[in-house]
Every structure is written in structure tokens, then in C-alpha cells.
Design an enzyme around this catalytic site. Structure first.
Site, mmCIF file in Angstrom:
data_model
loop_
_atom_site.group_PDB
_atom_site.id
_atom_site.type_symbol
_atom_site.label_atom_id
_atom_site.label_comp_id
_atom_site.label_asym_id
_atom_site.label_seq_id
_atom_site.Cartn_x
_atom_site.Cartn_y
_atom_site.Cartn_z
ATOM 1 N N HIS A 269 0.833 -1.201 0.000
ATOM 2 C CA HIS A 269 0.000 0.000 0.000
ATOM 3 C C HIS A 269 0.868 1.251 0.000
ATOM 4 O O HIS A 269 1.001 1.926 -1.013
ATOM 5 C CB HIS A 269 -0.933 -0.033 1.215
ATOM 6 C CG HIS A 269 -2.003 1.016 1.209
ATOM 7 N ND1 HIS A 269 -2.190 1.894 0.176
ATOM 8 C CD2 HIS A 269 -2.960 1.330 2.131
ATOM 9 C CE1 HIS A 269 -3.209 2.695 0.442
ATOM 10 N NE2 HIS A 269 -3.681 2.375 1.627
ATOM 11 N N HIS A 308 -2.214 0.204 -11.802
ATOM 12 C CA HIS A 308 -2.911 0.532 -10.560
ATOM 13 C C HIS A 308 -4.161 -0.321 -10.470
ATOM 14 O O HIS A 308 -4.754 -0.679 -11.491
ATOM 15 C CB HIS A 308 -3.287 2.025 -10.556
ATOM 16 C CG HIS A 308 -3.694 2.537 -9.210
ATOM 17 N ND1 HIS A 308 -4.993 2.424 -8.744
ATOM 18 C CD2 HIS A 308 -2.989 3.171 -8.230
ATOM 19 C CE1 HIS A 308 -5.058 2.968 -7.535
ATOM 20 N NE2 HIS A 308 -3.866 3.415 -7.192
ATOM 21 N N ASP A 364 3.119 6.797 -7.481
ATOM 22 C CA ASP A 364 4.343 6.397 -6.800
ATOM 23 C C ASP A 364 5.585 6.506 -7.679
ATOM 24 O O ASP A 364 6.710 6.480 -7.170
ATOM 25 C CB ASP A 364 4.225 4.946 -6.301
ATOM 26 C CG ASP A 364 3.098 4.778 -5.309
ATOM 27 O OD1 ASP A 364 3.080 5.530 -4.324
ATOM 28 O OD2 ASP A 364 2.228 3.922 -5.536
#
Length: 431
Positions: A269, A308, A364
Site C-alpha cells: 500500500h 494501478h 508512486d
């Protein structure tokens, strides 16, 4: 064709048909439970590990269209908020459901600024951790400990008490996060400077040394502001689900949010940007990217920061963070890994292998480069995620508390173990 919003289900075991109502593109699991229900049969259940296609709540906080790459907070596009808003204004929007007036904004900022200090006993608790304690573990325990400093927080039905805890938590998270960072470096904790903005104050508590007044670079404060806005909420992800699940027992908000922090602690996560950095460092140079890409295709390497669970298009947050990189690197100097990242993105977006699988850069992919440029160690990355996400967690928690349909979380299971075994006493088993 019919305008009737129902689904007809035929149970081939019995030949019986059932009509199930469709609302907002979903059916109620309880309606499925009526199919085949009898004294001997509990009825149908939905088996959905990870809740990939099961809605646990109705929410008006965050909207995501993964196919189109859309992210909105309370209906406002993330691009507009990141460009023109501040984190505290966005936090107000998430919590209250609408943008503040000038008076509401000034009062909100004043309240949060007033509550940035934490009790000295909590400081003592933080000082009791080992020198090498993980900052996320320190944050997790200190947020949970706040519930003991504010025992009235258990009265979650009182709107004023709820408001006070929300203000306290948003205000104190940067202080706790910064002190966790300083603890790991063996440096003295820096108290909040309430003359600074939310992100400027956080930078001060992180990096101030002996100077009488810390003067944060406005470009870094703005980049951090953007990062905080982008991470403020993201619908029903693992940590939000944890906050809602624990909150459904009607526990105080500090305990519920600490559950969210625990979920965010996990590498699947909150730790994805650290994995991106490790990947880029392993590639080392722009020239090594093609060989790495081939390794990914052959199953020998993993492409981190692409794809994702929700987005099947370019993550809108990644586009914004890419721009924020320029401001940060203007101050810190360009991270040499940026060139590797840009080349990797360029090839991946053109290669049919990745295009066909809808593997686009996510939030990210670039955020780790910014955090590293700001001299944060990788173990701080999830703390930097948790601080802004607190407003989203609290908005979701508030929605849960006020939702008359919500019940204590208690998922069904499909039992696969043994049944009706006869117990043999130890005196006979051990002969």
C-alpha cells in the site's frame, strides 16, 4: 427492452427465478442471500477476496473513474485543486463537503494552527523508542496513544467533540511525523512554529537546527503542498477500508485512524514508491533501460510504479507530480535517477506490451524521487503519505458515523475446514 432497473436471476438448481433491484449500478448482497434460502441452506453469498467488485458503502467524498483517469474530491478535479488550492482548504472540503468561505477558512486554519503542539507526556513516549525505531511504527503508536489524552473522543455522536478531534488530529500529525523523523537521526525535537503555514511548519520541524528562525524555500513548501493534496484521499483503498472497518465498532477516531496507518505501513500500500526507487537504482543508467524492459517482458524483472488497481489510464496524480519535480529539483539539484525514470516511462508508454496491458505510471513513480531529493530516508515515505491522508480518513470516518445503513463490519466466510470431528482426550492421544 425495459426501463425497469432489475435483474432476473434463474437458479438452475431449482428452476426458480428471482427479481433483484438494481440501484446505482449495484445489487444488494442481502437480495442474493434470498436465493435458495431454506432451513438447510443459508442462501447465496458473494465470494470476493480483496473486495475487487464489492461495494461496502455509499460515499460522496471521492470519485474515481479508472478507465478515464479521473480523480475528484467532492466533485472538484484533482488538477484544479493541486493548481489553485492549499492542503488545509482541501482538508476542509473533504471534511465539510464544500469549499470554505473566507471566514470559515480563516477559522479552520486558526484552529488547526492552535492545536499543532502535543502533550509533553507524548513527547516522552516518543523518546522512549529505540534509536532505530521505524518512523511509521512510532506514528502508529503515538496516534493511538492520543485517544488516552482525549478520552472524550469516545463520544462520537457529539458533533462538537467530533470536530475537536478532527482538528487535533490534522494539526498534530505533522508534529508527530516530524518528531519520528528527528528521533531516528538522534536530533532534538523541534516545536511547531505557528507563524508558518501548514507545510512550512512541517519543513521547519523536520530540518530546523540552530537558526533562530527557519525560512523554508517557497518552492519546496509548494511542492509539498501539492503532494499533500494529491494524497489526501483515494476512495476505498486498503487503509480507508481499515479505518471504516474499525470505525464501524464505534471506536474513537484516533483508534480508527491508527488502523489506517497500520494498513498503510504495508509494502503493498504505502511502500510502493520505495520499491520504485530501488528499481531505478538497480537500472542505474538510461542506457540500461531497454535491457530492463526486456527483462520485464520475460518475467525476470518487475516494473514498479506502473499500473494501478483502479486506474486503467494515466494516473492523474502522476501527471501533476511530474510537474512538481521541476520545482523541487530547481532547489535540490536534479536527481540523477530522473533521467532513468523518464526514459523508462517513454519506452513503456510506446511499447505495445505495456500499452495493451494498460500499464501507465501511477502516483508512486515520481513521488519517491521528490522525497529522496528532499533527503528523506525511504522509511519516511509512508509517514509523508499518512500525514495528508489523515483528512481523507477522517472524512470517510465522519461519513460512516452519520450513515444510518452502516453496521459493524462482519464479512461472511466460506468455511473449508473439517466438520463434526470427535475429540480424543490427551490421555488417549498421547499413549
Amino acid at each position: 427492452m425495459t426501463d425497469k432497473q432489475t435483474l432476473t436471476i434463474r437458479d438452475n438448481r431449482s428452476g426458480e427465478e428471482y427479481e433483484v433491484e438494481i440501484t446505482d449500478g449495484s445489487i444488494r448482497a442481502a437480495d442474493l442471500g434470498k436465493i435458495g434460502k431454506s432451513d438447510d441452506d443459508p442462501g447465496l453469498a458473494v465470494y470476493d477476496p480483496g473486495f475487487t467488485n464489492t461495494a461496502s458503502t455509499r460515499s460522496a467524498v471521492t470519485f474515481i473513474d479508472g478507465e478515464k483517469g479521473i480523480l475528484e474530491y467532492r466533485g472538484y478535479p484533482i488538477e484544479q485543486l493541486a493548481e489553485s488550492s492549499t492542503y488545509l482548504e482541501v482538508a476542509y472540503l473533504l471534511i465539510h463537503g464544500e469549499l470554505p468561505t473566507k471566514e470559515q477558512h480563516d477559522q479552520w486554519v486558526h484552529e488547526i494552527t492552535f492545536h499543532t503542539f502535543v502533550h509533553e507526556n507524548l513527547k516522552s513516549q516518543l523518546q522512549g523508542f529505540r534509536y532505530d525505531a521505524h518512523p511509521m511504527g512510532m506514528l502508529l503508536s503515538s496516534v493511538g496513544a492520543l485517544s488516552t489524552f482525549y478520552p472524550e473522543a469516545r463520544n462520537i455522536k457529539d458533533p462538537q467533540i467530533r470536530h475537536e478531534q478532527i482538528v487535533r488530529m490534522i494539526a498534530k500529525m505533522p508534529t508527530l511525523g516530524a518528531w519520528s523523523f528527528r528521533h531516528a537521526q538522534g536530533k532534538p525535537y523541534v516545536y511547531p512554529d505557528n507563524e508558518l503555514s501548514y507545510t512550512e511548519n512541517f519543513l521547519s520541524m523536520l530540518f530546523r537546527m540552530s537558526e533562530p528562525k527557519y525560512d523554508p524555500d517557497p518552492r519546496l513548501a509548494k511542492a509539498l503542498e501539492v503532494l499533500f493534496i494529491l494524497h489526501a484521499d483515494h476512495e476505498q483503498n486498503a487503509s480507508t477500508n481499515a479505518v471504516r472497518s474499525v470505525g464501524s465498532s464505534q471506536v474513537d477516531p484516533y483508534s480508527a485512524v491508527s488502523a489506517g496507518i497500520a494498513a498503510l505501513y504495508g509494502p503493498l500500500h504505502g511502500g510502493a514508491n520505495e520499491a520504485v526507487l530501488k528499481m531505478l537504482k538497480r537500472i542505474k543508467t538510461k542506457e540500461n533501460v531497454p535491457a530492463f524492459i526486456e527483462g520485464v517482458k520475460n518475467g525476470e524483472e518487475r516494473l514498479m510504479g506502473f499500473g494501478h488497481r483502479v486506474y486503467k489510464n494515466y494516473d492523474p496524480r502522476a501527471t501533476i507530480i511530474k510537474k512538481a519535480c521541476d520545482d523541487v529539483f530547481e532547489v535540490t539539484g536534479v536527481n540523477p535517477l530522473l533521467e532513468v525514470a523518464q526514459e523508462l516511462e517513454k519506452i513503456a508508454l510506446e511499447d505495445e506490451y505495456f500499452v495493451k496491458r494498460k500499464l501507465y505510471p501511477n502516483v508512486d513513480f515520481y513521488s519517491g524521487l521528490i522525497y529522496e531529493a528532499l533527503q528523506f530516508p525511504p522509511e519516511m515515505f509512508t509517514v509523508l503519505f499518512a500525514i495528508p491522508r489523515t483528512s481523507g480518513w477522517l472524512a470517510q470516518w465522519l461519513e460512516l458515523v452519520d450513515d444510518p445503513e452502516q453496521k459493524i463490519a462482519r464479512p461472511k466466510q466460506i468455511y473449508t475446514g473439517a466438520r463434526t470431528l470427535d475429540f480424543v482426550p490427551a490421555s488417549e492421544r498421547w499413549k
